[in-house]
Enzyme design. Structure first.
Site, PDB file in Angstrom:
ATOM      1  CD  GLU A   1      -2.954  -1.217   2.243  1.00 42.89           C
ATOM      2  OE1 GLU A   1      -2.819  -0.459   3.238  1.00 42.89           O
ATOM      3  OE2 GLU A   1      -3.908  -2.003   2.111  1.00 42.89           O
TER       4      GLU A   1
ATOM      5  CB  CYS B   1      -3.643  -6.597  -5.555  1.00 47.56           C
ATOM      6  SG  CYS B   1      -5.075  -5.530  -5.429  1.00 47.56           S
TER       7      CYS B   1
ATOM      8  CD  GLU C   1      -4.756 -11.107  -5.694  1.00 50.63           C
ATOM      9  OE1 GLU C   1      -4.163 -10.098  -5.224  1.00 50.63           O
ATOM     10  OE2 GLU C   1      -5.927 -11.401  -5.435  1.00 50.63           O
TER      11      GLU C   1
HETATM   12  N1  THU Z   1      -5.973  -6.587  -2.130  1.00 53.77           N
HETATM   13  C1  THU Z   1      -5.146  -7.523  -2.675  1.00 53.77           C
HETATM   14  O1  THU Z   1      -3.936  -7.551  -2.393  1.00 53.77           O
HETATM   15  N2  THU Z   1      -5.676  -8.419  -3.544  1.00 53.77           N
HETATM   16  C2  THU Z   1      -7.000  -8.435  -3.914  1.00 53.77           C
HETATM   17  O2  THU Z   1      -7.358  -9.130  -4.865  1.00 53.77           O
HETATM   18  C3  THU Z   1      -7.950  -7.650  -3.153  1.00 53.77           C
HETATM   19  C4  THU Z   1      -7.380  -6.481  -2.436  1.00 53.77           C
HETATM   20  C5  THU Z   1      -5.407  -5.606  -1.200  1.00 53.77           C
HETATM   21  C6  THU Z   1      -5.353  -4.213  -1.740  1.00 53.77           C
HETATM   22  C7  THU Z   1      -5.344  -3.394  -0.464  1.00 53.77           C
HETATM   23  O3  THU Z   1      -4.007  -3.286  -0.002  1.00 53.77           O
HETATM   24  C8  THU Z   1      -6.123  -4.245   0.536  1.00 53.77           C
HETATM   25  O4  THU Z   1      -6.175  -5.550  -0.029  1.00 53.77           O
HETATM   26  C9  THU Z   1      -7.536  -3.763   0.810  1.00 53.77           C
HETATM   27  O5  THU Z   1      -8.228  -3.568  -0.380  1.00 53.77           O
END
Ligand code: THU
Length: 138
Positions: A53, A62, A64
């Site tokens: 983040e 994210c 993935e």
């Molecule tokens: N997030 C992921 O890493 N992968 C996803 O597919 C869904 C969301 C993360 C993004 C952010 O840092 C946190 O989860 C909350 O949305």
């Protein structure tokens, strides 16, 4: 054969373990929602990612996509499976942008969503993003 992608019986457990380690490295001070991902390459390597983040929230990436970017940077472009884990009570499915990123590489990729409490849901990337825009549409 345990599924249409033939990833083997123990592979989901290995991916889950790797995804869990990656999740523990997540940088998620704003949401507090830590995510780990572990990709299986066709050569049998496991490449991991976590969410990273940023104070400028939109700059967040994210787990993935972090895993895909790391794998591509290491010379991999063929993937048969990914495991995604979080501490949520139910399995966390990939977000829309991540679905688009996964389908770019393999619509048949097995997507294992397993929460830390052991609940699991498994899909294919194509199941998660029907009628996708792909290179065929260019
Ligand atoms: N997030 C992921 O890493 N992968 C996803 O597919 C869904 C969301 C993360 C993004 C952010 O840092 C946190 O989860 C909350 O949305």
């Amino acid at each position: 054969m345990t599924n249409k992608n033939s990833i083997g019986k123990e592979t989901p457990n290995r991916l889950f373990a790797a995804a869990t380690t990656a999740m523990e490295n997540a940088h998620a001070p704003y949401s507090g929602f830590t995510v780990g991902a572990a990709l299986l390459t066709d050569s049998g390597d496991i490449i991991t990612g976590c969410n990273v983040e940023n104070a400028s929230y939109g700059a967040t990436i994210c787990a993935e996509r972090t895993a895909i970017a790391a794998a591509v940077a290491q010379g991999h472009k063929s993937f048969s499976a990914i495991c995604v884990t979080t501490t949520a009570a139910t399995p966390t499915p990939p977000c829309g942008i991540c679905r688009q990123t996964l389908i770019e590489f393999n619509p048949n990729m097995t997507v294992i969503c397993r929460s830390q409490n052991g609940k699991e849901k498994t899909y294919s990337a194509g199941d998660l993003l029907p009628h996708a825009f792909t290179a065929d549409d260019l």
